[in-house]
Design an enzyme around this catalytic site. Structure first.
Site, PDB file in Angstrom:
ATOM      1  N   HIS A  28       0.930  -1.091  -0.110  1.00  0.00           N
ATOM      2  CA  HIS A  28       0.077   0.040   0.034  1.00  0.00           C
ATOM      3  C   HIS A  28       0.649   1.106   0.060  1.00  0.00           C
ATOM      4  O   HIS A  28       0.382   2.420  -0.417  1.00  0.00           O
ATOM      5  CB  HIS A  28      -0.756  -0.018   1.405  1.00  0.00           C
ATOM      6  N   CYS A  29       1.976   1.213   0.649  1.00  0.00           N
ATOM      7  CA  CYS A  29       3.048   2.394   0.403  1.00  0.00           C
ATOM      8  C   CYS A  29       3.547   2.759  -0.947  1.00  0.00           C
ATOM      9  O   CYS A  29       3.927   3.888  -1.152  1.00  0.00           O
ATOM     10  CB  CYS A  29       4.191   2.059   1.303  1.00  0.00           C
TER      11      CYS A  29
END
Length: 478
Positions: A137-138
């Site tokens: 998700h980063c």
């Protein structure tokens, strides 16, 4: 500076990844046609990597936690590690595919390598194959993920042969000393940016004070909404393993409901989710009298010129879900009214401001704040609606049929609902904790019934709504 530093929001997804919570997003793409060979697929991915350069980069962490991590080129990039090939045993059912997807989704990505994987899946029934894609998700949010999809895939079955990609020469990898020096230099330069903001404050005091009042109001609205989530069976300690189930419907059905009942397509989705949650709880003996759950609804704040860029550009709203209401018409009206009030409350603005403040927080404080958030019950579940391309996509001449999203579970949240629209269809991906949601299949049936209930209540096309029943589901294990 050596490499590109993560934003505060992007790095927060690393801080949240503790214990059983995995902060990667994924999707299961199903294609019509014979499976390509592994070499053919791997070469195709390699030919597009220059269009998504972040996929050639890995994270480097600053010594002693003195700065947020940075993206740097990976000089030892091994495409065979990231692009994998597997097959299902006969008969290659949808249930078996979801079993595999759950196992892939349950494994944490290796932070010493670029944070993505793609699995080419052979052996599906009806002459189909699948690709399970997984990214941290980063690195990616839902909307930028859709942008990458349109890069990896083609817009027609037989596209023109593209020019060969340029030769990639990775930049030298920085040493720990260089990373530390860069972080310390930024520590000195950031206060200068803040001083310039102070000077601007005195140049335009009325405007600045007005903006400050708006900021306080927005953040306060978010804080008040975030403390209201009640205790439910969905809010328990989770383990590392997941179950996955799917539901399918037509975008036309949801738009017809919206046109007759008012509000937005997202309101229709939240009304259906509310109905499904109520059905599920009442069937298990839980009272839903006056019960209102809270859904964290991510909202893209990505500007048009930012499409195609990686990283996260999202804000959030804490949407009330009237699970106590059993009447589908009243339920939709309640959701539409509540969402309209939330937009007027500037709650999403407050969430954006909070994430921007993370850019100025020391990494140790940001890490502790992320851990604190993970232990609170600001919301009961996540419901995320990602608009996908409304035209067909192709991979090596094979048409994409479905794209089921998989969204990570936060600590103390055992259920997450993601949906993606694509080419006139809407594919729901339901992710549940393996132990806390052993009956995820039943919830999928409740969601299916809630969608059809809304369609019937508002006179949506019967042929469209009945396609929901073609869902092929699976509760799967790791």
């Amino acid at each position: 500076m050596h490499g590109s530093r993560l934003t505060g929001l992007d790095s927060s997804f690393l801080h949240l990844e503790e214990g059983p919570a995995h902060m990667h997003v994924a999707g299961v793409a199903v294609f019509d046609g014979p499976v390509p060979t592994y070499d053919e697929y791997r070469d195709h991915v390699e030919s597009r990597l220059h269009l998504v350069p972040r996929f050639r980069q890995k994270l480097r962490f600053v010594p002693y936690g003195q700065g947020r991590p940075v993206w740097v080129d990976d000089p030892r990039l091994n495409l065979a590690y990231h692009v994998r090939h597997t097959a299902l045993p006969a008969p290659g059912s949808h249930e078996q595919l979801m079993n595999l997807a759950a196992r892939v989704f349950s494994q944490r990505l290796d932070r010493s390598k670029p944070l993505w994987e793609m699995w080419l899946v052979d052996g599906l029934e009806d002459g189909r194959f699948a690709v399970i894609g997984k990214s941290h998700h980063c690195l990616i949010d839902g909307v930028s993920g859709v942008d990458i999809t349109t890069v990896i895939y083609d817009l027609e079955p037989d596209p023109e042969t593209p020019a060969p990609p340029p030769t990639w020469i990775p930049s030298p990898e920085p040493s720990n000393a260089q990373l530390l020096a860069d972080a310390l230099v930024e520590r000195v330069t950031d206060p200068g940016e803040m001083l310039r903001g102070v000077r601007a404050l005195f140049r335009a005091p009325r405007q600045a004070l007005g903006n400050a009042r708006d900021a306080i109001e927005a953040v306060g609205s978010l804080a008040r909404a975030g403390t209201a989530a009640p205790s439910t069976p969905f809010n328990v300690e989770i383990g590392p393993y997941r179950r996955v189930a799917t539901v399918e419907t037509d975008l036309t059905t949801l738009k017809q409901i919206k046109n007759e009942g008012g509000g937005t397509v997202n309101d229709v989705v939240l009304a259906a989710v509310s109905g499904a949650l109520g059905r599920y709880l009442r069937a298990r003996g839980h009272s839903t009298h006056d019960l209102e759950l809270r859904a964290m609804v991510p909202i893209s704040v990505r500007a048009a010129e930012e499409h195609g860029a990686l990283g996260n550009r999202v804000s959030t709203m804490m949407a009330p879900l009237p699970v106590s209401c059993e009447d589908p018409v009243e339920r939709l009206h309640l959701v539409s009214a509540s969402m309209g009030d939330l937009k007027d409350s500037k709650q999403a603005v407050g969430a954006s401001m909070l994430t921007e403040l993370a850019d100025f927080a020391p990494p140790t404080i940001a890490h502790q704040a992320a851990r604190l958030q993970a232990r609170q019950r600001f919301f009961n579940l996540v419901v995320t609606n990602v608009p996908g391309p409304q035209f067909p996509l192709y991979l090596l001449g094979r048409k994409l049929l479905h794209n089921y999203p998989m969204v990570p579970l936060a600590r103390n949240q055992a259920l997450c609902i993601g949906l993606m629209s694509y080419d006139g269809k809407v594919d729901f991906g339901l992710v549940g904790d393996y132990d806390a949601m052993p009956d995820l299949d039943d919830f999928a049936e409740d969601l299916e019934a809630a969608i059809n209930e809304l369609a019937e209540a508002f006179g949506a096309s019967t042929s469209a709504s009945q396609r929901t029943l073609r869902r092929r589901r699976a509760a799967s294990s790791a």
